[in-house]
Design a protein around this motif. Structure first.
Motif: not given
Length: 61
Positions: A9-31
């Protein structure tokens, strides 16, 4: 109300988690040189579904 219910129910937390998830995905693909891109993407989609952040659902109020 559990912690996941509060998260869903917390949109701000979801947005932050999505950004972190996207960054982790990008880093994993990069590595890995995108060798496991489909597996990383699949894992990210499953995480988003479990946390109620899947993109196919309309935004909740």
């Amino acid at each position: 109300m559990g912690i996941l219910d509060r998260f869903k129910s917390n949109k701000a937390a979801q947005d932050k988690a999505k950004n972190m998830s996207d960054a982790a995905e990008q880093k994993a693909n990069e590595k890995t040189g995108n060798k496991y891109e489909s597996q990383v993407d699949s894992g990210q989609r499953k995480l988003h579904e479990r946390l109620g952040m899947d993109e196919e659902r309309p935004d909740q109020p």
